[in-house]
Design a protein around this motif. Structure first.
Motif, PDB file in Angstrom:
ATOM      1  N   GLN A  54      28.354  34.350  36.795  1.00 61.03           N
ATOM      2  CA  GLN A  54      27.064  34.229  36.105  1.00 61.03           C
ATOM      3  C   GLN A  54      25.980  34.880  36.949  1.00 61.03           C
ATOM      4  O   GLN A  54      25.908  34.670  38.159  1.00 61.03           O
ATOM      5  CB  GLN A  54      26.712  32.761  35.851  1.00 61.03           C
ATOM      6  N   LYS A  55      25.145  35.690  36.319  1.00 62.26           N
ATOM      7  CA  LYS A  55      24.113  36.414  37.053  1.00 62.26           C
ATOM      8  C   LYS A  55      23.318  35.456  37.937  1.00 62.26           C
ATOM      9  O   LYS A  55      22.764  34.472  37.477  1.00 62.26           O
ATOM     10  CB  LYS A  55      23.199  37.190  36.103  1.00 62.26           C
ATOM     11  N   SER A  56      23.367  35.732  39.227  1.00 59.57           N
ATOM     12  CA  SER A  56      22.626  34.947  40.210  1.00 59.57           C
ATOM     13  C   SER A  56      22.535  35.822  41.454  1.00 59.57           C
ATOM     14  O   SER A  56      22.520  37.047  41.331  1.00 59.57           O
ATOM     15  CB  SER A  56      23.310  33.587  40.461  1.00 59.57           C
ATOM     16  N   ASP A  57      22.506  35.241  42.616  1.00 58.49           N
ATOM     17  CA  ASP A  57      22.352  36.017  43.850  1.00 58.49           C
ATOM     18  C   ASP A  57      23.524  36.986  44.043  1.00 58.49           C
ATOM     19  O   ASP A  57      24.688  36.570  44.078  1.00 58.49           O
ATOM     20  CB  ASP A  57      22.254  35.057  45.033  1.00 58.49           C
ATOM     21  N   TYR A  58      23.205  38.272  44.185  1.00 60.07           N
ATOM     22  CA  TYR A  58      24.256  39.295  44.261  1.00 60.07           C
ATOM     23  C   TYR A  58      25.152  39.104  45.484  1.00 60.07           C
ATOM     24  O   TYR A  58      26.380  39.213  45.392  1.00 60.07           O
ATOM     25  CB  TYR A  58      23.637  40.690  44.281  1.00 60.07           C
ATOM     26  N   LYS A  59      24.559  38.807  46.635  1.00 62.69           N
ATOM     27  CA  LYS A  59      25.357  38.626  47.850  1.00 62.69           C
ATOM     28  C   LYS A  59      26.357  37.495  47.675  1.00 62.69           C
ATOM     29  O   LYS A  59      27.470  37.546  48.192  1.00 62.69           O
ATOM     30  CB  LYS A  59      24.441  38.357  49.047  1.00 62.69           C
ATOM     31  N   PHE A  60      25.936  36.461  46.953  1.00 61.85           N
ATOM     32  CA  PHE A  60      26.829  35.321  46.705  1.00 61.85           C
ATOM     33  C   PHE A  60      27.980  35.739  45.792  1.00 61.85           C
ATOM     34  O   PHE A  60      29.129  35.333  46.000  1.00 61.85           O
ATOM     35  CB  PHE A  60      26.027  34.183  46.065  1.00 61.85           C
ATOM     36  N   LEU A  61      27.685  36.546  44.770  1.00 59.17           N
ATOM     37  CA  LEU A  61      28.702  36.909  43.782  1.00 59.17           C
ATOM     38  C   LEU A  61      29.688  37.953  44.292  1.00 59.17           C
ATOM     39  O   LEU A  61      30.878  37.890  43.997  1.00 59.17           O
ATOM     40  CB  LEU A  61      28.023  37.448  42.511  1.00 59.17           C
ATOM     41  N   LYS A  62      29.171  38.924  45.060  1.00 56.51           N
ATOM     42  CA  LYS A  62      29.979  40.122  45.324  1.00 56.51           C
ATOM     43  C   LYS A  62      31.238  39.841  46.132  1.00 56.51           C
ATOM     44  O   LYS A  62      32.274  40.490  45.925  1.00 56.51           O
ATOM     45  CB  LYS A  62      29.136  41.191  46.016  1.00 56.51           C
ATOM     46  N   LYS A  63      31.180  38.863  47.053  1.00 56.97           N
ATOM     47  CA  LYS A  63      32.337  38.588  47.893  1.00 56.97           C
ATOM     48  C   LYS A  63      33.570  38.269  47.054  1.00 56.97           C
ATOM     49  O   LYS A  63      34.631  38.883  47.204  1.00 56.97           O
ATOM     50  CB  LYS A  63      32.020  37.433  48.844  1.00 56.97           C
ATOM     51  N   ASN A  64      33.430  37.328  46.133  1.00 56.70           N
ATOM     52  CA  ASN A  64      34.582  36.942  45.312  1.00 56.70           C
ATOM     53  C   ASN A  64      34.860  37.932  44.198  1.00 56.70           C
ATOM     54  O   ASN A  64      36.003  38.079  43.782  1.00 56.70           O
ATOM     55  CB  ASN A  64      34.366  35.532  44.742  1.00 56.70           C
ATOM     56  N   PHE A  65      33.804  38.606  43.721  1.00 51.35           N
ATOM     57  CA  PHE A  65      34.008  39.589  42.659  1.00 51.35           C
ATOM     58  C   PHE A  65      34.966  40.682  43.132  1.00 51.35           C
ATOM     59  O   PHE A  65      35.967  40.990  42.481  1.00 51.35           O
ATOM     60  CB  PHE A  65      32.674  40.194  42.222  1.00 51.35           C
ATOM     61  N   PHE A  66      34.686  41.271  44.280  1.00 49.92           N
ATOM     62  CA  PHE A  66      35.516  42.377  44.751  1.00 49.92           C
ATOM     63  C   PHE A  66      36.816  41.891  45.386  1.00 49.92           C
ATOM     64  O   PHE A  66      37.799  42.616  45.447  1.00 49.92           O
ATOM     65  CB  PHE A  66      34.708  43.267  45.701  1.00 49.92           C
ATOM     66  N   LYS A  67      36.830  40.635  45.814  1.00 50.60           N
ATOM     67  CA  LYS A  67      38.064  40.056  46.332  1.00 50.60           C
ATOM     68  C   LYS A  67      39.118  39.961  45.240  1.00 50.60           C
ATOM     69  O   LYS A  67      40.309  40.212  45.470  1.00 50.60           O
ATOM     70  CB  LYS A  67      37.771  38.659  46.898  1.00 50.60           C
ATOM     71  N   TYR A  68      38.674  39.603  44.018  1.00 55.63           N
ATOM     72  CA  TYR A  68      39.619  39.377  42.928  1.00 55.63           C
ATOM     73  C   TYR A  68      39.656  40.515  41.901  1.00 55.63           C
ATOM     74  O   TYR A  68      40.377  40.421  40.913  1.00 55.63           O
ATOM     75  CB  TYR A  68      39.280  38.066  42.208  1.00 55.63           C
ATOM     76  N   LEU A  69      38.907  41.573  42.167  1.00 57.07           N
ATOM     77  CA  LEU A  69      38.796  42.661  41.181  1.00 57.07           C
ATOM     78  C   LEU A  69      40.150  43.268  40.827  1.00 57.07           C
ATOM     79  O   LEU A  69      40.408  43.582  39.662  1.00 57.07           O
ATOM     80  CB  LEU A  69      37.852  43.748  41.717  1.00 57.07           C
ATOM     81  N   PHE A  70      41.008  43.434  41.811  1.00 59.90           N
ATOM     82  CA  PHE A  70      42.296  44.084  41.557  1.00 59.90           C
ATOM     83  C   PHE A  70      43.437  43.065  41.442  1.00 59.90           C
ATOM     84  O   PHE A  70      44.610  43.420  41.564  1.00 59.90           O
ATOM     85  CB  PHE A  70      42.590  45.100  42.663  1.00 59.90           C
ATOM     86  N   SER A  71      43.076  41.821  41.212  1.00 57.44           N
ATOM     87  CA  SER A  71      44.087  40.798  40.966  1.00 57.44           C
ATOM     88  C   SER A  71      44.437  40.814  39.482  1.00 57.44           C
ATOM     89  O   SER A  71      43.923  41.616  38.704  1.00 57.44           O
ATOM     90  CB  SER A  71      43.538  39.422  41.355  1.00 57.44           C
ATOM     91  N   ASN A  72      45.282  39.885  39.080  1.00 54.96           N
ATOM     92  CA  ASN A  72      45.628  39.805  37.656  1.00 54.96           C
ATOM     93  C   ASN A  72      44.707  38.846  36.907  1.00 54.96           C
ATOM     94  O   ASN A  72      45.001  38.436  35.787  1.00 54.96           O
ATOM     95  CB  ASN A  72      47.087  39.373  37.484  1.00 54.96           C
ATOM     96  N   LYS A  73      43.600  38.495  37.529  1.00 53.34           N
ATOM     97  CA  LYS A  73      42.650  37.585  36.889  1.00 53.34           C
ATOM     98  C   LYS A  73      41.781  38.341  35.884  1.00 53.34           C
ATOM     99  O   LYS A  73      41.514  39.529  36.048  1.00 53.34           O
ATOM    100  CB  LYS A  73      41.773  36.903  37.940  1.00 53.34           C
ATOM    101  N   PHE A  74      41.327  37.621  34.875  1.00 53.13           N
ATOM    102  CA  PHE A  74      40.420  38.175  33.870  1.00 53.13           C
ATOM    103  C   PHE A  74      38.995  37.905  34.344  1.00 53.13           C
ATOM    104  O   PHE A  74      38.606  36.751  34.551  1.00 53.13           O
ATOM    105  CB  PHE A  74      40.681  37.516  32.513  1.00 53.13           C
ATOM    106  N   ILE A  75      38.223  38.968  34.532  1.00 53.01           N
ATOM    107  CA  ILE A  75      36.897  38.856  35.148  1.00 53.01           C
ATOM    108  C   ILE A  75      35.801  39.098  34.110  1.00 53.01           C
ATOM    109  O   ILE A  75      35.802  40.116  33.413  1.00 53.01           O
ATOM    110  CB  ILE A  75      36.751  39.832  36.322  1.00 53.01           C
ATOM    111  N   VAL A  76      34.876  38.150  34.043  1.00 51.20           N
ATOM    112  CA  VAL A  76      33.753  38.210  33.102  1.00 51.20           C
ATOM    113  C   VAL A  76      32.456  38.180  33.896  1.00 51.20           C
ATOM    114  O   VAL A  76      32.317  37.424  34.862  1.00 51.20           O
ATOM    115  CB  VAL A  76      33.779  37.002  32.139  1.00 51.20           C
ATOM    116  N   PHE A  77      31.500  39.011  33.489  1.00 52.12           N
ATOM    117  CA  PHE A  77      30.148  38.941  34.049  1.00 52.12           C
ATOM    118  C   PHE A  77      29.203  38.504  32.944  1.00 52.12           C
ATOM    119  O   PHE A  77      29.093  39.157  31.911  1.00 52.12           O
ATOM    120  CB  PHE A  77      29.718  40.294  34.612  1.00 52.12           C
ATOM    121  N   ASP A  78      28.536  37.370  33.154  1.00 55.22           N
ATOM    122  CA  ASP A  78      27.588  36.818  32.177  1.00 55.22           C
ATOM    123  C   ASP A  78      26.176  37.077  32.674  1.00 55.22           C
ATOM    124  O   ASP A  78      25.801  36.635  33.765  1.00 55.22           O
ATOM    125  CB  ASP A  78      27.832  35.316  32.006  1.00 55.22           C
ATOM    126  N   VAL A  79      25.380  37.783  31.871  1.00 54.80           N
ATOM    127  CA  VAL A  79      24.036  38.180  32.307  1.00 54.80           C
ATOM    128  C   VAL A  79      23.067  38.048  31.134  1.00 54.80           C
ATOM    129  O   VAL A  79      23.338  38.536  30.043  1.00 54.80           O
ATOM    130  CB  VAL A  79      24.050  39.618  32.887  1.00 54.80           C
TER     131      VAL A  79
END
Length: 306
Positions: A54-79
């Protein structure tokens, strides 16, 4: 439904007193849990099948976003606000983007075609709250409510005798009492600028005031116009660019502009569309459909590589 038996995790730096986080994370999460879904907030990310950033602090989001980007998880960005800069990476690389308005969805389509619009549910503490019983538009108590970030928009209009409900305002904003504080007024003014930031906004404040039974003067941005058309709200209460808000209010007070509106019927329609139950139904539909398409697409790609 493909989401059945899937673990869902929301990731946000926000809290329940922030409107977008309350609406798009906490309330939806609670409704999903009521329905038996496995849902967490900022926990169990490794075990989750679906991650909602969910759109919030970018530094907080980016760590896990890019950690799981190439996993088999389904990634949603809500803004639900115009976020650019580094946030465009989240838009571009998500499997699904959920936008808070059509304007925002159209803007982000240049970065990601898989995008859906989900406007907010009714932001009231009790969906069964009684309508305001009486109002006086001949001598109205005039108000505005919102975050301090949006306060300059109304201050620049110099609306006579207007009182504010906000942090350090005439009435202090409090999540538990704000609905009743709004009902102390006869007319709520909800101006919005026609900038990319302003046009990206949803209809949530106009929706809230009308559901509570308080008349609204609102700017002529598309979400407000569309909401007015949906419930046959008087078009004279939509303020066009360049119109003088004080003059408009004087015409209302003198009955030159008449207020003819059925709050009871409008509320029924608003509840059918914007209750948290209805909005969660729609959330499930758009996430489920996109998740299904991604799974099918991944399956086809695997078959092609065999």
């Amino acid at each position: 439904m493909f989401l059945e038996n899937k673990k869902i995790a929301f990731i946000t730096a926000g809290h329940e007193n922030i409107g977008s986080t309350r609406q798009r994370v906490y309330r939806i999460s609670k409704e999903l849990i009521k329905r038996g879904y496995s849902v967490s907030i900022n926990e169990n990310l490794k075990q989750a099948d679906i991650l909602i950033f969910q759109k919030s602090d970018y530094k907080f989001l980016k760590k896990n976003f890019f950690k799981y980007l190439f996993s088999n998880k389904f990634i949603v960005f809500d803004v639900d606000d115009m976020y650019v800069g580094n946030y465009l990476k989240l838009v571009k690389y998500s499997d699904l983007v959920i936008a808070g308005s059509k304007y925002l969805a159209d803007f982000y389509k240049q970065y990601n075609q898989n995008i859906s619009v989900l406007d907010d549910a009714l932001d009231v503490t009790d969906e069964n709250i009684e309508l305001k019983k009486n109002f006086n538009l001949k001598n109205p108590k005039i108000g505005w409510f919102g975050t301090t970030k949006n306060l300059p928009i109304v201050e620049n209009l110099h609306i006579n005798n207007l009182k504010t409900i906000t942090r350090d305002g005439d009435i202090e904003w409090n999540r538990e009492t704000v609905d009743y504080d709004i009902q102390k007024f006869d007319l709520m003014c909800i101006p919005q600028e026609k900038t990319p930031v302003g046009l990206s906004k949803g209809n949530c404040r106009m929706l809230k005031a009308l559901y509570l039974g308080v008349a609204v003067l609102a700017s002529d941005i598309p979400p407000y116009i569309e909401l007015a058309e949906l419930i046959n709200y008087p078009k004279e209460f939509i303020v066009k660019d360049g119109e003088d808000w004080n003059k408009k209010i004087e015409k209302i007070k003198s009955d030159e502009i008449k207020f003819e509106f059925d709050f009871v019927q409008a509320r029924k329609k608003l509840f059918d569309i914007y209750s948290i139950c209805s909005r969660t139904d729609f959330w499930l539909k758009i996430v489920d459909e996109s998740y299904k398409e991604k799974n099918i697409s991944q399956h086809i790609k695997k078959l092609l590589h065999l």
